[in-house]
Design a protein around this motif. Sequence first.
Motif: not given
Length: 89
Positions: A55-75
């Motif tokens: 998932a992605f959340i935009n936190v500023a005009p030129h900045m976003r956060i990529r949030i890794l999925s549960h499946d990716a983290i638990n791989s």
Amino acid sequence: MVIKPNESRLTDYQVQTNDIEGTYQIQMINTRSIAYFNQDWIQQIKDNRKQSEDAFINVAPHMRIRILSHDAINSPNFQAPERVVYIQE
């Protein structure tokens, strides 16, 4: 030992940050500005994490956060991403 209020908040922040460390990535888009992290984003990262897709959340005009999925983290092959990346689009 007596913990002062500011020390308590700092400890809470450190614990919360450690809970999500390595499971998100700050992406700086079309900028060379210095990345920063706001403690308010901790809960947003937790709330927006999906089961099987990033998932992605935009936190500023030129900045976003990529949030890794549960499946990716638990791989079993999980590798934490670089904390900050600069992207030119």
